[in-house]
Motif scaffolding. Structure first.
Motif, PDB file in Angstrom:
ATOM      1  N   LEU A   7       0.814  -1.218   0.000  1.00 19.84           N
ATOM      2  CA  LEU A   7       0.000   0.000   0.000  1.00 19.84           C
ATOM      3  C   LEU A   7       0.845   1.264   0.000  1.00 19.84           C
ATOM      4  N   GLY A   8       2.166   1.075  -0.098  1.00 22.69           N
ATOM      5  CA  GLY A   8       3.075   2.215  -0.096  1.00 22.69           C
ATOM      6  C   GLY A   8       3.871   2.288   1.175  1.00 22.69           C
ATOM      7  N   SER A   9       5.087   2.849   1.064  1.00 21.34           N
ATOM      8  CA  SER A   9       5.990   2.984   2.212  1.00 21.34           C
ATOM      9  C   SER A   9       6.242   1.645   2.900  1.00 21.34           C
ATOM     10  N   ASN A  10       6.346   0.588   2.078  1.00 25.26           N
ATOM     11  CA  ASN A  10       6.603  -0.755   2.593  1.00 25.26           C
ATOM     12  C   ASN A  10       5.574  -1.199   3.628  1.00 25.26           C
ATOM     13  N   TYR A  11       4.309  -0.840   3.388  1.00 23.93           N
ATOM     14  CA  TYR A  11       3.240  -1.336   4.254  1.00 23.93           C
ATOM     15  C   TYR A  11       2.421  -2.355   3.467  1.00 23.93           C
ATOM     16  N   PHE A  12       2.505  -3.626   3.887  1.00 18.00           N
ATOM     17  CA  PHE A  12       1.878  -4.715   3.143  1.00 18.00           C
ATOM     18  C   PHE A  12       0.642  -5.244   3.861  1.00 18.00           C
ATOM     19  N   VAL A  13      -0.380  -5.561   3.066  1.00 13.36           N
ATOM     20  CA  VAL A  13      -1.568  -6.237   3.590  1.00 13.36           C
ATOM     21  C   VAL A  13      -1.803  -7.486   2.748  1.00 13.36           C
ATOM     22  N   ILE A  14      -2.408  -8.494   3.393  1.00 14.84           N
ATOM     23  CA  ILE A  14      -2.722  -9.744   2.709  1.00 14.84           C
ATOM     24  C   ILE A  14      -4.240  -9.830   2.608  1.00 14.84           C
ATOM     25  N   SER A  15      -4.758  -9.520   1.433  1.00 15.58           N
ATOM     26  CA  SER A  15      -6.212  -9.425   1.265  1.00 15.58           C
ATOM     27  C   SER A  15      -6.826 -10.803   1.054  1.00 15.58           C
ATOM     28  N   SER A  16      -7.900 -11.071   1.781  1.00 21.48           N
ATOM     29  CA  SER A  16      -8.676 -12.288   1.597  1.00 21.48           C
ATOM     30  C   SER A  16     -10.064 -12.030   2.162  1.00 21.48           C
ATOM     31  N   PRO A  17     -11.117 -12.411   1.448  1.00 25.38           N
ATOM     32  CA  PRO A  17     -12.475 -12.165   1.951  1.00 25.38           C
ATOM     33  C   PRO A  17     -12.862 -13.081   3.100  1.00 25.38           C
ATOM     34  N   LYS A  18     -12.063 -14.129   3.325  1.00 22.71           N
ATOM     35  CA  LYS A  18     -12.479 -15.174   4.246  1.00 22.71           C
ATOM     36  C   LYS A  18     -11.544 -15.367   5.435  1.00 22.71           C
ATOM     37  N   PHE A  19     -10.225 -15.210   5.231  1.00 22.75           N
ATOM     38  CA  PHE A  19      -9.242 -15.480   6.269  1.00 22.75           C
ATOM     39  C   PHE A  19      -8.355 -14.264   6.508  1.00 22.75           C
ATOM     40  N   ASN A  20      -7.545 -14.357   7.555  1.00 20.37           N
ATOM     41  CA  ASN A  20      -6.709 -13.207   7.888  1.00 20.37           C
ATOM     42  C   ASN A  20      -5.344 -13.631   8.407  1.00 20.37           C
ATOM     43  N   ALA A  21      -4.312 -13.075   7.803  1.00 21.79           N
ATOM     44  CA  ALA A  21      -2.940 -13.162   8.304  1.00 21.79           C
ATOM     45  C   ALA A  21      -2.325 -11.798   8.056  1.00 21.79           C
ATOM     46  N   GLU A  22      -1.289 -11.456   8.790  1.00 18.53           N
ATOM     47  CA  GLU A  22      -0.697 -10.140   8.611  1.00 18.53           C
ATOM     48  C   GLU A  22       0.802 -10.173   8.813  1.00 18.53           C
ATOM     49  N   VAL A  23       1.472  -9.237   8.179  1.00 20.30           N
ATOM     50  CA  VAL A  23       2.916  -9.101   8.334  1.00 20.30           C
ATOM     51  C   VAL A  23       3.188  -8.437   9.686  1.00 20.30           C
ATOM     52  N   LYS A  24       4.180  -8.972  10.399  1.00 16.78           N
ATOM     53  CA  LYS A  24       4.546  -8.370  11.683  1.00 16.78           C
ATOM     54  C   LYS A  24       4.997  -6.923  11.448  1.00 16.78           C
ATOM     55  N   GLU A  25       4.486  -6.033  12.259  1.00 19.68           N
ATOM     56  CA  GLU A  25       4.732  -4.605  12.051  1.00 19.68           C
ATOM     57  C   GLU A  25       6.220  -4.276  12.007  1.00 19.68           C
ATOM     58  N   ASN A  26       7.010  -4.866  12.890  1.00 18.52           N
ATOM     59  CA  ASN A  26       8.445  -4.568  12.953  1.00 18.52           C
ATOM     60  C   ASN A  26       9.230  -5.199  11.803  1.00 18.52           C
ATOM     61  N   ASP A  27       8.570  -6.093  11.036  1.00 21.19           N
ATOM     62  CA  ASP A  27       9.255  -6.787   9.941  1.00 21.19           C
ATOM     63  C   ASP A  27       8.783  -6.334   8.569  1.00 21.19           C
ATOM     64  N   MET A  28       7.989  -5.256   8.520  1.00 19.82           N
ATOM     65  CA  MET A  28       7.455  -4.779   7.248  1.00 19.82           C
ATOM     66  C   MET A  28       8.560  -4.472   6.232  1.00 19.82           C
ATOM     67  N   LYS A  29       9.584  -3.768   6.663  1.00 22.60           N
ATOM     68  CA  LYS A  29      10.662  -3.369   5.754  1.00 22.60           C
ATOM     69  C   LYS A  29      11.397  -4.586   5.220  1.00 22.60           C
ATOM     70  N   LYS A  30      11.714  -5.529   6.107  1.00 23.31           N
ATOM     71  CA  LYS A  30      12.407  -6.752   5.694  1.00 23.31           C
ATOM     72  C   LYS A  30      11.529  -7.563   4.759  1.00 23.31           C
ATOM     73  N   PHE A  31      10.246  -7.642   5.061  1.00 20.86           N
ATOM     74  CA  PHE A  31       9.292  -8.359   4.221  1.00 20.86           C
ATOM     75  C   PHE A  31       9.259  -7.759   2.815  1.00 20.86           C
ATOM     76  N   GLY A  32       9.178  -6.423   2.745  1.00 19.75           N
ATOM     77  CA  GLY A  32       9.130  -5.748   1.457  1.00 19.75           C
ATOM     78  C   GLY A  32      10.374  -5.975   0.622  1.00 19.75           C
ATOM     79  N   LYS A  33      11.523  -5.965   1.272  1.00 20.48           N
ATOM     80  CA  LYS A  33      12.785  -6.193   0.556  1.00 20.48           C
ATOM     81  C   LYS A  33      12.830  -7.600  -0.023  1.00 20.48           C
ATOM     82  N   LEU A  34      12.382  -8.590   0.775  1.00 23.67           N
ATOM     83  CA  LEU A  34      12.377  -9.975   0.310  1.00 23.67           C
ATOM     84  C   LEU A  34      11.392 -10.175  -0.830  1.00 23.67           C
ATOM     85  N   VAL A  35      10.223  -9.541  -0.750  1.00 18.25           N
ATOM     86  CA  VAL A  35       9.226  -9.645  -1.818  1.00 18.25           C
ATOM     87  C   VAL A  35       9.794  -9.096  -3.122  1.00 18.25           C
ATOM     88  N   GLU A  36      10.454  -7.957  -3.043  1.00 18.37           N
ATOM     89  CA  GLU A  36      11.055  -7.346  -4.242  1.00 18.37           C
ATOM     90  C   GLU A  36      12.118  -8.256  -4.844  1.00 18.37           C
TER      91      GLU A  36
END
Length: 260
Positions: free
Chosen positions: A92-121
């Motif tokens: 969603l910008g500034s390395n803030y990631f969401v995992i969209s699903s109409p039925k279930f929910n998981a989320e990226v750990k707030e302190n790991d957003m930057k690391k997560f974004g780098k790995l995704v790239e």
């Protein structure tokens, strides 16, 4: 230049790359949390959207909940196709990631957003993801009673067939580093069936230059296949892979599937 590649050559010649890729996906999962009681497990995979690779979260329904039990009953009675849901991982910008699903929910750990974004790239721009075909490939002998189809993506290899007069499939999943073989009810998975699926051939031109290079540089693609089994024949079988210096041993173990 080699004009044809067998499923065996593609699978085992690429397996090291598949396992490297899976390490990225496992690391991404370790940076996430899921408190949803409806979720038994979740894993990441790569899919194609408008021709571009995207990161997808695949959820598995917890059948120990009431909703999960209802879903499971719908699956086994074939009134529902599968018990998994998929959510796209969006930046969603500034390395803030969401995992969209109409039925279930998981989320990226707030302190790991930057690391997560780098790995995704790194993952989405890797040579492996950028050069693996997201498509179905027909066998080189298609139309002569050998109707094999190969489905490739960065996370799995699947070949399907009706060549013996019934539906059958063989899939390699690096997440479990095993092969799952299924055939239509009333038939059993035999060594002959496995070999038919493994030795079906496909045109080299169906693969990218990068894929062919990976396969050709692998010492695994030409190793002989051997089988070991202490289980009864069934319509579904899991093959654990034991790679030796000069051969690859496929060890049969039980596996339950609802595919057919």
């Amino acid at each position: 230049m080699q004009k044809l590649y067998s499923t065996k050559e593609i699978l085992f010649g690429s397996r090291e790359e598949y396992l490297k890729h899976q390490k990225y996906l496992n690391l991404l999962k370790s940076l996430c949390v899921c408190f949803d009681k409806q979720v038994a497990d979740f894993n990441f995979m790569i899919s194609s959207k408008a021709g571009d690779p995207v990161l997808i979260c695949k959820y598995s329904q917890n059948i120990k909940t009431l909703k999960g039990l209802i879903t499971y009953l719908r699956i086994i009675t074939k009134t529902y196709t599968y018990g998994d849901e998929f959510g796209e991982c969006k930046n969603l910008g500034s390395n803030y990631f969401v995992i969209s699903s109409p039925k279930f929910n998981a989320e990226v750990k707030e302190n790991d957003m930057k690391k997560f974004g780098k790995l995704v790239e790194e993952l989405l721009n890797s040579d492996w993801v950028q050069n693996v075909n997201f498509k179905s490939i027909q066998s080189s002998t298609y139309g002569n009673g050998n109707d094999y189809s190969l489905f490739l993506n960065p996370d799995s290899v699947t070949v399907t067939s009706k060549s013996l007069g019934f539906n059958s499939s063989l899939s390699y999943y690096p997440r479990i580093n095993s092969i799952l073989v299924n055939c239509e009810k009333g038939h059993v998975v035999t060594n002959e069936l496995i070999e038919n699926l493994l030795y079906s051939t496909f045109k080299a031109s169906s693969l990218s230059d990068y894929q062919r290079q990976v396969i050709d540089n692998s010492q695994s693609k030409d190793k002989k296949i051997k089988f070991e089994s202490n289980v009864s024949d069934s319509s579904s079988m899991k093959l654990n892979i034991d790679e030796l210096e000069k051969s690859i041993v496929l060890v049969k173990s039980p596996y339950r599937a609802n595919k057919y």
